[in-house]
Write a protein that holds these residues in place. Structure first.
Motif, PDB file in Angstrom:
ATOM      1  N   ALA A  15      -4.272 -27.997 -18.930  1.00  0.00           N
ATOM      2  CA  ALA A  15      -2.926 -27.497 -19.212  1.00  0.00           C
ATOM      3  C   ALA A  15      -1.991 -27.956 -18.103  1.00  0.00           C
ATOM      4  CB  ALA A  15      -2.953 -25.982 -19.292  1.00  0.00           C
ATOM      5  N   THR A  16      -1.252 -29.059 -18.350  1.00  0.00           N
ATOM      6  CA  THR A  16      -0.397 -29.627 -17.313  1.00  0.00           C
ATOM      7  C   THR A  16       1.053 -29.250 -17.555  1.00  0.00           C
ATOM      8  OG1 THR A  16      -1.912 -31.482 -17.324  1.00  0.00           O
ATOM      9  CG2 THR A  16       0.124 -31.763 -16.089  1.00  0.00           C
ATOM     10  N   VAL A  17       1.734 -28.848 -16.482  1.00  0.00           N
ATOM     11  CA  VAL A  17       3.095 -28.346 -16.611  1.00  0.00           C
ATOM     12  C   VAL A  17       4.121 -29.467 -16.475  1.00  0.00           C
ATOM     13  CG1 VAL A  17       4.805 -26.879 -15.502  1.00  0.00           C
ATOM     14  CG2 VAL A  17       2.490 -26.054 -15.849  1.00  0.00           C
ATOM     15  N   ASP A  18       3.989 -30.295 -15.427  1.00  0.00           N
ATOM     16  CA  ASP A  18       5.055 -31.247 -15.114  1.00  0.00           C
ATOM     17  C   ASP A  18       5.048 -32.512 -15.972  1.00  0.00           C
ATOM     18  OD1 ASP A  18       2.723 -32.009 -13.924  1.00  0.00           O
ATOM     19  OD2 ASP A  18       3.510 -32.142 -11.890  1.00  0.00           O
ATOM     20  N   LEU A  19       3.940 -33.281 -15.915  1.00  0.00           N
ATOM     21  CA  LEU A  19       3.862 -34.527 -16.672  1.00  0.00           C
ATOM     22  C   LEU A  19       2.602 -34.482 -17.552  1.00  0.00           C
ATOM     23  CD1 LEU A  19       4.750 -37.007 -13.777  1.00  0.00           C
ATOM     24  CD2 LEU A  19       6.277 -36.159 -15.566  1.00  0.00           C
ATOM     25  N   GLU A  78      -1.627 -19.170 -11.510  1.00  0.00           N
ATOM     26  CA  GLU A  78      -1.913 -20.318 -10.652  1.00  0.00           C
ATOM     27  C   GLU A  78      -2.343 -21.484 -11.519  1.00  0.00           C
ATOM     28  OE1 GLU A  78      -4.682 -19.193  -7.625  1.00  0.00           O
ATOM     29  OE2 GLU A  78      -3.432 -17.480  -7.040  1.00  0.00           O
ATOM     30  N   LEU A  79      -1.927 -22.668 -11.103  1.00  0.00           N
ATOM     31  CA  LEU A  79      -2.111 -23.787 -12.028  1.00  0.00           C
ATOM     32  C   LEU A  79      -3.454 -24.489 -11.927  1.00  0.00           C
ATOM     33  CD1 LEU A  79       1.510 -25.045 -12.016  1.00  0.00           C
ATOM     34  CD2 LEU A  79       0.279 -23.984 -13.897  1.00  0.00           C
ATOM     35  N   ASP A  80      -4.160 -24.281 -10.838  1.00  0.00           N
ATOM     36  CA  ASP A  80      -5.498 -24.858 -10.806  1.00  0.00           C
ATOM     37  C   ASP A  80      -6.487 -23.729 -11.004  1.00  0.00           C
ATOM     38  OD1 ASP A  80      -5.610 -27.531 -10.844  1.00  0.00           O
ATOM     39  OD2 ASP A  80      -5.140 -27.785  -8.708  1.00  0.00           O
ATOM     40  N   GLY A  81      -7.755 -24.021 -10.873  1.00  0.00           N
ATOM     41  CA  GLY A  81      -8.731 -22.948 -10.907  1.00  0.00           C
ATOM     42  C   GLY A  81      -8.917 -22.367 -12.284  1.00  0.00           C
ATOM     43  N   GLU A  82      -8.938 -21.038 -12.350  1.00  0.00           N
ATOM     44  CA  GLU A  82      -9.406 -20.403 -13.586  1.00  0.00           C
ATOM     45  C   GLU A  82      -8.513 -20.687 -14.798  1.00  0.00           C
ATOM     46  OE1 GLU A  82      -9.023 -16.205 -13.979  1.00  0.00           O
ATOM     47  OE2 GLU A  82      -7.685 -16.027 -12.250  1.00  0.00           O
ATOM     48  N   HIS A  83      -7.222 -21.003 -14.555  1.00  0.00           N
ATOM     49  CA  HIS A  83      -6.331 -21.204 -15.705  1.00  0.00           C
ATOM     50  C   HIS A  83      -6.228 -22.656 -16.142  1.00  0.00           C
ATOM     51  CE1 HIS A  83      -5.164 -17.093 -15.391  1.00  0.00           C
ATOM     52  NE2 HIS A  83      -4.609 -17.240 -14.200  1.00  0.00           N
ATOM     53  N   ARG A  84      -7.082 -23.509 -15.606  1.00  0.00           N
ATOM     54  CA  ARG A  84      -6.983 -24.952 -15.856  1.00  0.00           C
ATOM     55  C   ARG A  84      -6.787 -25.358 -17.313  1.00  0.00           C
ATOM     56  NH1 ARG A  84      -8.705 -29.118 -12.550  1.00  0.00           N
ATOM     57  NH2 ARG A  84     -10.013 -30.305 -13.962  1.00  0.00           N
ATOM     58  N   HIS A  85      -7.493 -24.676 -18.194  1.00  0.00           N
ATOM     59  CA  HIS A  85      -7.426 -25.087 -19.600  1.00  0.00           C
ATOM     60  C   HIS A  85      -6.579 -24.138 -20.452  1.00  0.00           C
ATOM     61  CE1 HIS A  85     -10.317 -28.264 -18.940  1.00  0.00           C
ATOM     62  NE2 HIS A  85     -11.051 -27.394 -18.259  1.00  0.00           N
ATOM     63  N   ALA A  86      -5.914 -23.160 -19.796  1.00  0.00           N
ATOM     64  CA  ALA A  86      -5.188 -22.158 -20.591  1.00  0.00           C
ATOM     65  C   ALA A  86      -3.679 -22.400 -20.546  1.00  0.00           C
ATOM     66  CB  ALA A  86      -5.507 -20.770 -20.050  1.00  0.00           C
ATOM     67  N   PHE A  87      -3.045 -22.271 -21.697  1.00  0.00           N
ATOM     68  CA  PHE A  87      -1.582 -22.325 -21.764  1.00  0.00           C
ATOM     69  C   PHE A  87      -1.115 -20.873 -21.852  1.00  0.00           C
ATOM     70  CE2 PHE A  87      -3.012 -26.412 -23.163  1.00  0.00           C
ATOM     71  CZ  PHE A  87      -2.021 -27.318 -22.789  1.00  0.00           C
ATOM     72  N   ILE A  88      -0.502 -20.381 -20.779  1.00  0.00           N
ATOM     73  CA  ILE A  88      -0.217 -18.944 -20.728  1.00  0.00           C
ATOM     74  C   ILE A  88       1.262 -18.673 -20.988  1.00  0.00           C
ATOM     75  CG2 ILE A  88      -0.313 -16.903 -19.247  1.00  0.00           C
ATOM     76  CD1 ILE A  88      -2.681 -18.471 -17.859  1.00  0.00           C
ATOM     77  N   PRO A  89       1.559 -17.839 -21.974  1.00  0.00           N
ATOM     78  CA  PRO A  89       2.977 -17.550 -22.258  1.00  0.00           C
ATOM     79  C   PRO A  89       3.588 -16.726 -21.127  1.00  0.00           C
ATOM     80  CG  PRO A  89       1.539 -16.191 -23.608  1.00  0.00           C
ATOM     81  CD  PRO A  89       0.639 -17.142 -22.881  1.00  0.00           C
ATOM     82  N   VAL A  90       4.874 -16.921 -20.909  1.00  0.00           N
ATOM     83  CA  VAL A  90       5.533 -16.239 -19.793  1.00  0.00           C
ATOM     84  C   VAL A  90       5.446 -14.723 -19.960  1.00  0.00           C
ATOM     85  CG1 VAL A  90       7.856 -16.387 -20.811  1.00  0.00           C
ATOM     86  CG2 VAL A  90       7.630 -16.213 -18.355  1.00  0.00           C
ATOM     87  N   GLU A  91       5.374 -14.275 -21.205  1.00  0.00           N
ATOM     88  CA  GLU A  91       5.306 -12.827 -21.421  1.00  0.00           C
ATOM     89  C   GLU A  91       3.987 -12.209 -20.933  1.00  0.00           C
ATOM     90  OE1 GLU A  91       6.780 -13.781 -25.033  1.00  0.00           O
ATOM     91  OE2 GLU A  91       8.565 -12.505 -24.952  1.00  0.00           O
TER      92      GLU A  91
END
Ligand code: ZN
Length: 502
Positions: A44-48, A164-177
């Motif tokens: 799940a990449t945020v920038d590019l 956090e963008l690395d680690g446990e959330h690497r593959h998750a797209f998390i909604p801001v809510e």
């Protein structure tokens, strides 16, 4: 996936995918990846992000939401693209469209840059409240994620989230809510200046400016603002101006305080470019040295329109050879040619009026051409032009003209052409702008974009109505300013809203 949500204005694709999961009731990140990308290994990449093509395929082809548009408007692409050379741009776009495996980060220079990507997601609380009101849901805005940006230009400090963008959330797209927001980050007034420049940069659609163009831009920039020590760039003065403008502490906080050593990024910026510089370094240098008068988008426009002179000179000399007369010269023509060896075209015309009239009737194009060539030859021979002196002289006049005009709220659109036409030697400036670097830079500094012009009209109308104690309604304000919804740029629409809500 059916009914895949469309991205909101400036929404990160990361966020759109996250909302798709919420809309679909999809709770497992792995299942979401399967459904959208048919691939569970996506990071799940945020920038590019990569695999943008798979996302574009979620939309009907007539929606206009194609791969290029999604990359340009819904990733951090504009933060990097103007500063990368054309060959890297192409690779980067291909990687983002398809599979990247981290290659995009290498190509963009992020991996090697002093300016690192953020390691957590950030958000602006008042923006979230506005989004909820307007759309009934919230999304991650891309400006919040731009490296070093700590402020929303509209509301103030951003808040760090627990995502956090690395680690446990690497593959998750998390909604801001689903995110928890911590306390607002600490900001200084410089953060506002910086965030506004970044917001502008996100709207830029310029890319692939070559190293040669950036090198030339900075050379002209330094010359036009007189950061010179004799005929050489005054690196020490540049350094001091940048540090005074932004403050040592702020530059240290964002980790781009330039050092005084030979290889410092700020010195390299004003030498021949051999590698790309980050958006932050460009912003810091351009805004400080122009004292806020030149924005990053204007600098980009200027650098991208610079033509590298060797190629230009070649083209021009190639064209000149095509205009030699083809037919054998008539006696009149021969006589005129001989006369021009002793007289200027103007003098010959006054003495041999009948001959001139005949040539004017029969050989008009030839006459204009030969008069011009003799005219230029004499100029070159007798009065060799000191361009640097002329540049300084015209620049003084230009500065005086521009100062008077910019203080006048009623002035017409201060376009480049309009400004040039206020000068005594406008033809010289029009034809020789490449020889007049000071004038060229002043024109960039003082000429108005459409948005700036509209903003001035809006302000003028507002002040005039307020002074006359007239009731200010949206339609009446627009009429007074001579603006219409169709012609207004996005920024002006926002400004109008702000004015009316006051
Ligand atoms: Zn905000």
């Amino acid at each position: 996936m059916l009914g895949f949500p469309k991205p909101y204005s400036d929404e990160l694709l990361y966020s759109t995918v996250a909302r798709a999961g919420v809309h679909d009731g999809e709770t497992s990140p792995k299942q979401l990846l399967d459904q959208v990308f048919e691939n569970r290994k996506i990071i799940a990449t945020v920038d590019l992000p990569s695999h943008v093509q798979s996302l574009a395929q979620q939309y009907p082809s007539n929606s206009g939401l194609n791969t290029s548009l999604l990359i340009a408007r819904h990733t951090l692409w504009p933060i990097y693209a103007p500063f990368l050379p054309p060959e890297r741009i192409k690779k980067l776009r291909n990687w983002m469209a398809e599979q990247s495996q981290g290659a995009a980060h290498l190509a963009s220079g992020i991996a090697a840059s002093r300016v690192k990507a953020k390691t957590e997601l950030f958000a602006c609380r008042p923006c979230l409240a506005e989004q909820r009101l307007k759309y009934g849901e919230c999304y991650w805005h891309r400006l919040w994620q731009v490296p070093l940006v700590r402020m929303c230009p509209k509301h103030g400090a951003l808040s760090r989230s627990n995502i956090e963008l690395d680690g446990e959330h690497r593959h998750a797209f998390i909604p801001v809510e689903s995110a928890d927001l911590f306390q607002d980050v600490l900001v200084k007034e410089q953060d506002e200046v910086f965030a506004k420049q970044c917001a502008q940069l996100l709207l830029s659609n310029c890319e692939g400016i070559s190293f040669a163009q950036w090198s030339l831009f900075y050379k002209q920039f330094a010359v036009s603002l007189n950061y010179l020590d004799g005929s050489r760039i005054d690196h020490s003065k540049i350094h001091d101006t940048v540090v005074t403008f932004w403050g040592k502490q702020w530059l240290e906080d964002v980790r781009i305080l330039p050092s005084r050593i030979e290889t410092s990024w700020l010195k390299s910026l004003f030498r021949k470019h051999r590698k790309s510089f980050s958006f932050a370094e460009h912003i810091v240098a351009i805004v400080a040295l122009s004292d806020g008068r030149l924005s990053i988008s204007e600098a980009i426009n200027q650098a991208s329109s610079l033509i590298i002179s060797a190629a230009e000179t070649k083209n021009q000399s190639a064209q000149k050879h095509d205009v030699e007369p083809v037919a054998p010269p008539s006696p009149d023509q021969l006589q005129w040619k001989t006369l021009l060896k002793s007289y200027s075209p103007k003098a010959a015309r006054q003495i041999y009026k009948a001959l001139y009239a005949r040539l004017y009737r029969n050989n008009y194009e030839w006459l204009m051409e030969i008069d011009k060539s003799f005219h230029t030859e004499t100029t070159l021979k007798n009065h060799r032009v000191d361009w640097s002196k002329r540049d300084r002289k015209i620049a003084r006049e230009l500065r005086r003209v521009c100062k008077a005009l910019t203080e006048n709220l009623n002035a017409p659109h201060l376009s480049r052409t309009f400004l040039i036409h206020q000068l005594n030697q406008r033809a010289t400036v029009e034809k020789n702008l490449s020889r007049l670097p000071r004038c060229a830079m002043l024109l960039t500094l003082y000429s108005e974009s459409t948005t700036e012009y509209q903003a001035r009209r809006l302000t003028r109308a507002y002040l005039s109505m307020r002074n006359k104690h007239r009731e200010i309604k949206r339609w009446s304000l627009l009429r007074e300013a001579g603006l219409s919804d169709e012609r207004m740029t996005e920024l002006i629409t926002a400004l109008l809203k702000d004015i009316l809500s006051e």
